[in-house]
Design a protein around this motif. Structure first.
Motif, short mmCIF file in Angstrom:
data_model
loop_
_atom_site.label_atom_id
_atom_site.label_comp_id
_atom_site.label_asym_id
_atom_site.label_seq_id
_atom_site.Cartn_x
_atom_site.Cartn_y
_atom_site.Cartn_z
N MET A 248 7.00 -0.23 -13.41
CA MET A 248 7.38 0.85 -11.89
C MET A 248 6.55 0.32 -11.42
O MET A 248 5.91 0.55 -10.20
N ALA A 249 5.01 -0.18 -11.68
CA ALA A 249 4.45 -0.17 -10.94
C ALA A 249 4.62 -1.72 -9.76
O ALA A 249 3.83 -1.45 -9.13
N ASN A 250 4.90 -2.65 -10.25
CA ASN A 250 5.40 -3.73 -9.12
C ASN A 250 6.67 -3.28 -8.33
O ASN A 250 6.76 -3.86 -7.58
N MET A 251 7.21 -2.90 -9.31
CA MET A 251 8.57 -2.13 -8.10
C MET A 251 8.17 -1.01 -6.71
O MET A 251 8.47 -1.71 -5.55
N VAL A 252 6.77 -0.61 -7.09
CA VAL A 252 6.68 0.14 -5.83
C VAL A 252 5.59 -0.26 -5.45
O VAL A 252 4.60 0.29 -5.58
N GLU A 253 6.25 -1.13 -4.26
CA GLU A 253 4.81 -1.54 -2.89
C GLU A 253 3.76 -0.99 -2.42
O GLU A 253 2.74 -2.03 -2.42
N ASP A 254 4.14 0.34 -1.76
CA ASP A 254 3.25 0.88 -0.89
C ASP A 254 3.15 2.05 -1.53
O ASP A 254 4.02 3.07 -2.66
#
Ligand SMILES: Nc1ncnc2c1ncn2[C@@H]1O[C@H](COP(=O)(O)OP(=O)(O)OP(=O)(O)O)[C@@H](O)[C@H]1O
Ligand SMILES: [Mg+2]
Length: 284
Positions: A248-254
């Motif tokens: 999830m941390a990688n999924m959410v860019e900003d």
């Protein structure tokens, strides 16, 4: 009110339903698809799901096409009880079903336009829409659920990475969440996982809840559930997977946490609810 030609045709196909809420007759479907010049040849029934049936046809350009046709007695959306409670007319019921179909068709378009690996949407006709067929001459290709990737010579972790890449595209390019992402809604076609079944998918807005979009913040728990679902499938079946929080941390860019309720431009919001939402870690 007199029924229009369109209503007559719609009732013809849904006629049995309106009386018995039972199955469509296959002959009715074939006739409709041929009369509408959607199908040059009817090749078979692919699947019968909760709210729709999917058929395999050959179109007039000799393309293999899948037709998703929404049924009237869908229960997931409570249509049947809505019907009896609100005494909706049959035509109104058909409008609701057509609305569902349009919603899925648009969702598929948004994803396709953003480059997400979904079957190419073709056209919508009232309560059915067409898309590219995921299969071969022998028939529709299997769901991810039905495939043994190892036996077929693939590295499960590569497939999972690729699926997460597709989800990343969906989230960051299409600005959408799927909402029912799992091995049941991925077709294993040409050695890749193709995303289907996007009726419940939602678009989000980076900051605001708008008429047709949820807030990005509210999309996060949905995305988290989707990530967990597919990650768990790989963990159970192939004993590989990730920590979903990292995914999830990688999924959410900003940053999503920069949203300030004071900036909401005249929209209805419930501050207390927002504060509770903020406290609740979306990744939990
Ligand atoms: N474009 C396609 N090409 C080939 N097969 C397809 C295609 N779209 C859907 N299918 C098949 O039809 C089945 C039902 O499709 P879908 O999941 O979109 O419908 P649904 O009514 O939401 O079904 P369910 O309630 O089972 O999730 C899928 O499981 C898949 O096997
Ligand atoms: Mg499905």
């Amino acid at each position: 009110m007199d029924s229009t030609f369109r209503d007559d045709r719609r009732s013809k196909i849904h006629g049995e339903y309106l009386e018995e809420l039972s199955e469509f007759s296959l002959q009715d479907i074939r006739t409709l698809l041929e009369e509408e010049q959607i199908a040059k040849k009817f090749l078979g029934v692919i699947g019968k799901g909760k709210e729709a049936n999917v058929y395999w046809i050959k179109d007039y350009s000799n393309r293999d096409i899948a037709v998703k046709l929404f049924r009237l007695h869908t229960t997931t959306h409570g249509l049947q009880s809505l019907h009896s409670k609100a005494k909706m007319s049959d035509t109104a019921m058909l409008d609701v079903v057509e609305g569902l179909c349009h919603r899925e068709y648009l969702n598929l378009h948004h994803m396709y336009d953003a480059g997400v690996r979904v079957p190419k949407p073709r056209e919508q006709l009232e309560f059915m829409y067409t898309m590219d067929f995921l299969g071969t001459k022998r028939g529709p290709d299997p769901l991810l659920l039905e495939v043994d990737l190892v036996k077929e010579g693939h590295e499960p972790i590569d497939v999972l990475d690729d699926i997460f890449e597709q989800m990343h595209l969906m989230f960051n390019e299409a600005e959408m969440v799927h909402g029912d992402f799992s091995e049941h809604n991925l077709v294993w076609y040409k050695n890749e996982a193709w995303i289907i079944d996007v009726l419940q998918s939602q678009r989000y807005h980076p900051r605001y809840h708008t008429g047709d979009r949820i807030r990005k913040r509210d999309a996060l728990p949905i995305m988290t559930k989707d990530v967990k679902n597919i990650n768990n499938h790989f963990i159970k079946k192939y004993r590989i997977g990730y920590d979903y929080k990292e995914v999830m941390a990688n999924m959410v860019e900003d940053e999503v946490d920069d949203w300030n309720p004071d900036q909401a431009m005249g929209e209805d919001y419930d501050l207390e609810n927002w504060v509770n939402m903020a406290k609740k870690n979306a990744y939990e």
